[in-house]
Design a protein around this motif. Structure first.
Motif, PDB file in Angstrom:
ATOM      1  N   ILE A 211     -50.761   9.322 -39.105  1.00 42.76           N
ATOM      2  CA  ILE A 211     -51.734   8.645 -39.899  1.00 42.76           C
ATOM      3  C   ILE A 211     -52.941   8.826 -39.720  1.00 42.76           C
ATOM      4  N   LYS A 212     -53.182   9.963 -39.222  1.00 40.41           N
ATOM      5  CA  LYS A 212     -54.643  10.847 -39.221  1.00 40.41           C
ATOM      6  C   LYS A 212     -55.672  10.407 -38.288  1.00 40.41           C
ATOM      7  N   SER A 213     -55.271   9.808 -37.462  1.00 38.28           N
ATOM      8  CA  SER A 213     -55.896   9.194 -36.101  1.00 38.28           C
ATOM      9  C   SER A 213     -56.760  10.135 -35.650  1.00 38.28           C
ATOM     10  N   ASP A 214     -57.920   9.951 -35.071  1.00 40.66           N
ATOM     11  CA  ASP A 214     -58.873  10.989 -34.518  1.00 40.66           C
ATOM     12  C   ASP A 214     -58.181  11.066 -32.894  1.00 40.66           C
TER      13      ASP A 214
ATOM     14  N   GLN B 293     -49.101  16.913 -36.557  1.00 41.92           N
ATOM     15  CA  GLN B 293     -49.905  17.716 -37.369  1.00 41.92           C
ATOM     16  C   GLN B 293     -48.900  18.740 -37.916  1.00 41.92           C
TER      17      GLN B 293
END
Ligand SMILES: Nc1ncnc2c1ncn2[C@@H]1O[C@H](COP(=O)(O)O)[C@@H](O)[C@H]1O
Ligand SMILES: Nc1ncnc2c1ncn2[C@@H]1O[C@H](COP(=O)(O)O)[C@@H](O)[C@H]1O
Ligand SMILES: Nc1ncnc2c1ncn2[C@@H]1O[C@H](COP(=O)(O)O)[C@@H](O)[C@H]1O
Ligand code: NA
Ligand code: NA
Ligand code: NA
Lengths: 366, 101, 366, 101, 101, 366
Positions: free
Chosen positions: C28-31, C250
């Protein structure tokens, strides 16, 4: 247990063995490294743990009895720094900059060595006076102030004799009178700055702060953080010593450059200083463990805090000399051999009548 | 959109000389600087593999031509002999020359 | 407990769940990231803990019984690497560089997978032979030496056939005879360097060093650091697996690029290798847990150490292929499904007569 | 104060090619270099967000014009095809040209 | 070995403006970039000593002359007023000009 | 224990004292710092620990009872953000950007403050409802969504009045109609992006993930990682608060710039919000400790997550204002004074009949 057995037992502890592993790794050019953030954090952690422990002990035992050992330590550390200088400059033929730098490196206290000393005693089940952490904190700036003083003297002397201008000049312009005045002024400002910086240095702040906090919170307040700041202490040292071993290993080649005299100095002086410390501490009625830690204050040389200060105060001195001898020779020697020896001597001294102490003194020094 | 000529002064030195360099920059009232830690090799040997204080720092200053000479001269005079240090100057173009005085 | 229940129970452990959390975070493209210094330190910590544990066990049980399993493991890992290559190149139609790279990635051992295996057994209350850590250390360079060897062969072969020069050339200059000789020479020097580097690599040094230290210090010497190097082991894995999950997540998109064949390879080969390992270990009379760990040596693929070596030895191979399949497919498959399956099989095998083993072998492989 | 012309050769490459680059620099006896880790994006995709070995490193060398060509040529020939790598050359001015041979 | 002229656009800005800058670069289809964290001082004060988000980032892009102007202009227009940011352009030489379009 | 004694006892805890040590270190310009990697890792660790703890509690007690407190909390946090804005803009004369930014900083929840609250209760031996961690996770995006909404409104309003163009322009070109449209479009896209980013932000992901994992694994699954994720929790806070103290200390000078009004706001608003929270929680029948934690949700201001979002959504606002007041004034005030006060009030309220609550409400607010 005789001394050989004690040294052997000391070698076979994780602290010493992981240090040696670090040296080996560096020698065979392994890429093993402890990440910078971890090895920068660990000294802060170790000093906090030492401070908290010291503060807790002082809360239990009071710190009135600390005054005399503290004053004696300050006096001793000044005296020793001065005699180091004489040995290095007169006998060792080092130039004044290197001599002053080395003299104060060995006049200062090594906080990492101090940690290892505490863990050594812990593994032997021996206690020591908590206030020695406070003496450690006091001696830190003392050694630096002295370094500043000594350089100041050296610089003025040099400037008066005009043989070698303080501000060296690659561009071959002669130093004018006005520039001379400015340089003198600058050197004073610089020294004040360094003085302020060394007192507010992170090592002193975290150490004094933790002593205070330990004193104030007591065992009850300490309980919830004891797992990290006490139970994990030795493992913290182990991890840090891997990195110290690696750095020491990388620098071993530099030892030759220092020459035989420096190697001798780096072994003999800590031994003498350390045993003097043990003897005096025993005379001052510190416990067996307390005398070892007191001796360690004088035996140890600083290889983290001192270099940072010396690079500013005496930039002309070669850092490879003082870092390498302190970390590459003195530190391993102390944690492997001198610590057990000091414990042996301290135990022996404590088993005798105080009356016999002076006699022992002669015996030990031979 | 017009671009203006300024100089970029770069100093790479041992980390313990950083304060000395910044003091000199401050003395000449530079309007800003950028810095970051680096490793390196040079006449003083490989740097950056032991203690943090064994690393180098690279300091970059955008400024006008006239200041460059003075600052470079003072850094050379006071720091070149005792520290691991190099400096060099590059021509660059900026949008707001008044920002880099 | 049947296999589905065991897999279910295994998924519901912090180790697996935090790994999945990492994957989700990446998808979910969290940092969310574990800082680099921490995720570089954790493998060193995990290997030190594995080594100390192994050394302590070997001190208790001796290591004479280790020789045969060790030699068999070396032979197996060579054999397997070779058969991986055949499958990949012949059936999978990968070019020789990618085939060699993948073959040795799966021939090498994954240290992180090994850690998870230990923690899996620990949570099941099952012991394993300490010397398997020493076999792990031995297999590390083996797999790399093989990779070096295989590339060497590939390069010479290519050079002889002259179809595609080893040193590719963007600048379109033809390769002269002299340059050819230099290139050949260089490739040998390079291989020697890589050989030396892989043996002195941090993983091997810390693992072997810690095994030695564990063996030497014994339980008594280990006591003061046990809290960090044993009690915190599983939490250390948990934190590390968050980061591994993130990186795996990723890279999930890259899996498609590998194609269905590679996915099949990344699932089937570890299963076969792992079960062969369990079977042989049982035959060699290792314990139930020991057989699982032994199987894991062959099932696991290396996604940290191997890529670093392969990028130097076989720069022509695409790292996205071997890192992605090892970390993105094989690793999750092993820690979620294959570990419980291997434990099941190992338990079943140990409950049978040794005489029936060969019969089981057929059964398992179908 | 006189400034002299030298070249600044910058190589940005994946960290696992660092040794290859430094070996080439060593072969040509450069007098020093500066390096630091960076992230980046290029034809080989985004680099610097996974394992440490997925990062890039930037290597900077001050040196004389004549060496630049040879070194750049050797790097291009041996490393361009297999690694994520770029290189570029900048004109800079220094105080001590003899230091950057 | 021939070297070709391209431009190096350097942007130093607060880390929280990184995404904005990269978005603009993406809009103009630059072929790549290099970035790393730095500290600094400027009109918005010293940056890099507190939280990670208080640091700066330096972004470097090799690209052709014509794109530089547009990109610099858009960055100036949309980001200069609200963020700590500077930018400058340097002339550099590369081997493969087609790589930096 | 009366309130003064409780505050005094609270100051003399390691958490508060090490925070103060950090402030002192920064004020005397010490170089003491916690390395970046550690201080970036600690919030992740603390949130994981909070989440796991919350999940474990929810497994024990269920989470049906959570719905009403959750909905009330969402409503309250929106209402409060709006009233903050009115106070700041109308009374404080801050411009709309600074007002919106400050309003949502104080409308959001400070995760670090929440951690300190948990450790405060722990040291008092008081439990709290586990589901409050889930409310914390829900409020995080709420506050941000609100910030986005408010800015959106502000921007459109400004654009309509055309007094000050949203996209400020240093280059003095007039804004054309077309550009205006593009700007409007961009601002919407930007807001959507920020919305997505705040929901996938690391704080929320690790918190929600850990709550889920804690719920799923239960005490049994938690046991092997309890030492790190529970026993070391307070020490983790202590280390983190050294760094927070340092950053707060560095920013103290900025407080003056904010002016007396902001200082008053940063003290009064958290007090009011916190006590309202305690009162409502008591009315909703949360436990003594639960009411304190519930109050803390509203009392606390966000100084890590919020600034990152606000810098993107309201770049025109001055970060020095909202970070400084949240970290430099509100945070120390809460952890030193307001926490004990809230505990006092919560205890008092819980000792009364629910019938008397409204009377108390008046009493408290005076
Ligand atoms: N030729 C060079 N090119 C790039 N950087 C250099 C060069 N020489 C020295 N440096 C950098 O400057 C530092 C100090 O140089 P030195 O005083 O020569 O030891 C080195 O550690 C490098 O980081
Ligand atoms: N146009 C560019 N400008 C700046 N740096 C670049 C550019 N292209 C590539 N790079 C850097 O060089 C590395 C390798 O590039 P590549 O081989 O194109 O993947 C990238 O990861 C970037 O760090
Ligand atoms: N004169 C300068 N030279 C080099 N870097 C600068 C200069 N001025 C500003 N910077 C960098 O750009 C950042 C933002 O600048 P500013 O917007 O002026 O605060 C600073 O934090 C520095 O990193
Ligand atoms: Na000493
Ligand atoms: Na394998
Ligand atoms: Na709030």
């Amino acid at each position: 247990m005789d001394i050989v057995a004690l040294i052997q037992a000391n070698i076979l502890t994780p602290v010493v063995l992981f240090f040696i592993l670090g040296i080996v790794a560096a020698r065979i050019k392994s890429d093993l490294r402890i990440p910078e953030a971890i090895s920068e954090f660990l000294p802060i952690y170790l000093l906090a743990a030492i401070g908290l422990h010291g503060g807790l002990e002082m809360r239990k035992t009071g710190f009135e009895s600390m005054l005399v050992p503290l004053l004696v330590a300050v006096a001793l550390s000044i005296l020793m720094t001065l005699y180091h200088y004489q040995i290095l400059h007169r006998l060792g033929k080092f130039n004044i900059f290197d001599s002053y730098a080395l003299a104060s490196t060995y006049g200062a206290v090594g906080a990492v060595t101090f940690s290892v000393g505490l863990s050594f005693l812990k593994s032997q089940g021996i206690e020591s006076e908590g206030y020695i952490a406070a003496i450690l904190a006091t001696l830190e700036p003392i050694a630096f102030i002295l370094a500043i003083f000594l350089t100041n003297m050296a610089v003025s002397k040099q400037m008066r004799t005009k043989k070698e201008p303080f501000v060296k000049n690659d561009l071959d312009k002669p130093v004018s009178g006005e520039e001379f005045g400015i340089a003198l002024e600058q050197s004073k400002t610089k020294l004040l700055t360094v003085l302020r910086e060394s007192i507010t240095g992170k090592a002193i702040i975290i150490l004094l702060g933790s002593i205070f906090i330990g004193y104030v919170i007591g065992e009850h307040g300490f309980a919830p953080i004891k797992i990290v700041f006490e139970d994990m202490f030795i493992a913290g040292i182990v991890i840090f010593l891997i990195e110290m071993g690696i750095i020491a290993g990388q620098r071993l080649d530099d030892i030759k450059k220092g020459g035989a005299f420096l190697i001798g100095f780096a072994l003999a002086v800590p031994t003498i200083n350390g045993l003097i410390g043990v003897l005096i501490a025993t005379y001052l009625e510190l416990s067996v463990g307390g005398a070892v830690m007191y001796g360690l204050l004088f035996a140890s040389a600083s290889f983290i805090a001192a270099p940072a200060v010396l690079r500013h105060t005496i930039p002309q001195a070669k850092p490879s000399l003082y870092i390498t001898s302190a970390l590459g020779i003195t530190f391993p020697y102390i944690i492997i051999i001198l610590l057990p020896v000091m414990l042996m001597v301290s135990t022996a001294l404590h088993n005798m009548d105080a009356i016999n102490l002076m006699g022992i003194f002669d015996q030990v020094l031979q | 959109m017009k671009l203006f000529d300024v100089k970029l002064l770069t100093i790479t030195c041992e980390i313990l000389a950083q304060k000395n360099v910044l003091d000199i920059l401050g003395k000449y009232n530079v309007s800003g600087y950028t810095l970051y830690e680096v490793e390196g090799d040079g006449s003083k040997g490989i740097r950056g593999q032991g203690f943090k204080n064994d690393k180098n720092v690279k300091i970059e200053v955008l400024l006008h031509q006239d200041k460059v000479e003075q600052i470079a001269e003072e850094i050379a005079r006071t720091l070149f002999s005792d520290y691991a240090i190099i400096l060099y100057v590059t021509d660059v173009n900026v949008l707001r020359p008044e920002k880099f005085s």
